[in-house]
Write an enzyme that holds these catalytic residues in place. Sequence first.
Site, mmCIF file in Angstrom:
data_model
loop_
_atom_site.group_PDB
_atom_site.id
_atom_site.type_symbol
_atom_site.label_atom_id
_atom_site.label_comp_id
_atom_site.label_asym_id
_atom_site.label_seq_id
_atom_site.Cartn_x
_atom_site.Cartn_y
_atom_site.Cartn_z
ATOM 1 C CB ILE A 43 -0.908 0.029 1.251
ATOM 2 C CG1 ILE A 43 -1.762 -1.243 1.364
ATOM 3 C CG2 ILE A 43 -1.797 1.289 1.232
ATOM 4 C CD1 ILE A 43 -2.786 -1.436 0.279
ATOM 5 C CG ASN A 102 4.938 8.507 -13.297
ATOM 6 O OD1 ASN A 102 4.386 8.673 -14.378
ATOM 7 N ND2 ASN A 102 4.338 8.736 -12.140
ATOM 8 C CG HIS A 115 7.480 3.353 -7.950
ATOM 9 N ND1 HIS A 115 8.689 3.983 -8.191
ATOM 10 C CD2 HIS A 115 6.582 4.347 -7.784
ATOM 11 C CE1 HIS A 115 8.523 5.294 -8.176
ATOM 12 N NE2 HIS A 115 7.246 5.546 -7.936
ATOM 13 C CG MET A 116 2.444 -0.648 -12.366
ATOM 14 S SD MET A 116 2.213 -2.266 -13.182
ATOM 15 C CE MET A 116 3.116 -2.019 -14.709
ATOM 16 C CG HIS A 117 1.849 4.739 -8.756
ATOM 17 N ND1 HIS A 117 2.033 5.016 -7.434
ATOM 18 C CD2 HIS A 117 2.875 5.347 -9.404
ATOM 19 C CE1 HIS A 117 3.118 5.764 -7.279
ATOM 20 N NE2 HIS A 117 3.650 5.988 -8.463
#
Lengths: 157, 157
Positions: A43, A102, A115-117
């Site tokens: 999270i 990003n 990192h992938m949201h």
Amino acid sequence: MYNHADETYKCPICVGIGTIKEGRSLIEPGDIVFQDELVTAFISSFNIKNNPYHVVVVPNEHIENIYDMSDGTGARIQSIAREMAIALKNAYKAQGVTIIQNNEPYGDQHAFHYHMHVIPRYGGDELYQHIYDKPTASTDERAKAAASLKGYMGKRI
Amino acid sequence: MYNHADETYKCPICVGIGTIKEGRSLIEPGDIVFQDELVTAFISSFNIKNNPYHVVVVPNEHIENIYDMSDGTGARIQSIAREMAIALKNAYKAQGVTIIQNNEPYGDQHAFHYHMHVIPRYGGDELYQHIYDKPTASTDERAKAAASLKGYMGKRI
């Protein structure tokens, strides 16, 4: 390639997922939703106003951005992002899911570990009006969100 | 699951990538940057103001969203998105790359065939202020952009 962190960078994501033992991180153990030998999902420490408790999927190996991603790890990232999207549908009753990843400072990357949201969406959430606000989410609420998602891992409906 | 297109939906992406032969699509043959047995990458028919000629990566199989994506196709999507990100760096001199993948209408999905946007980023581009504008890009300029990216496919620099 095209890396922006220098040699002295203490990666807060490596610390948070446990691959570096000493250092500072906003990521707490309770944030972890999923971890295997290749990737970790947790999270986010930051809430987007109307899209709270979104998930971040990262490779365990320190890779700064997509340019350096191996196909094997990239495949696992994509697979777990899908699992998380389905879990967000089930646990949060999300009405949609938007994935954002990003690369580089001009690409809005601030933590220099890929990192992938995976972001739950809702009607009228005005995601892009609040995407840069990111107030810190409380540790307790993050842990509750992680627990709720864990209950839906592997579900297909 | 969670599909929004009804049985009569004439998928403009299936038409554009050639898996359906008859129907309407804004995608032209010159837009195609890459195609193999699993996925296709093409220049978007819509420009984002300061981020023109971005790439869209899709599965050839008609899948509406990430919830229904197989691991094998998802792996190829991720791998080709990476190739496109590197090509955008080389061909467009992009200063960063942002990847966005939207699911369901409340997640800003408008074409009901899974598609991943691979967007070149530049300093001061104010991406999110213009993300909903999307004026149509000219066919000729799209074809030029596709050709420039093709020249960098497979490059690792």
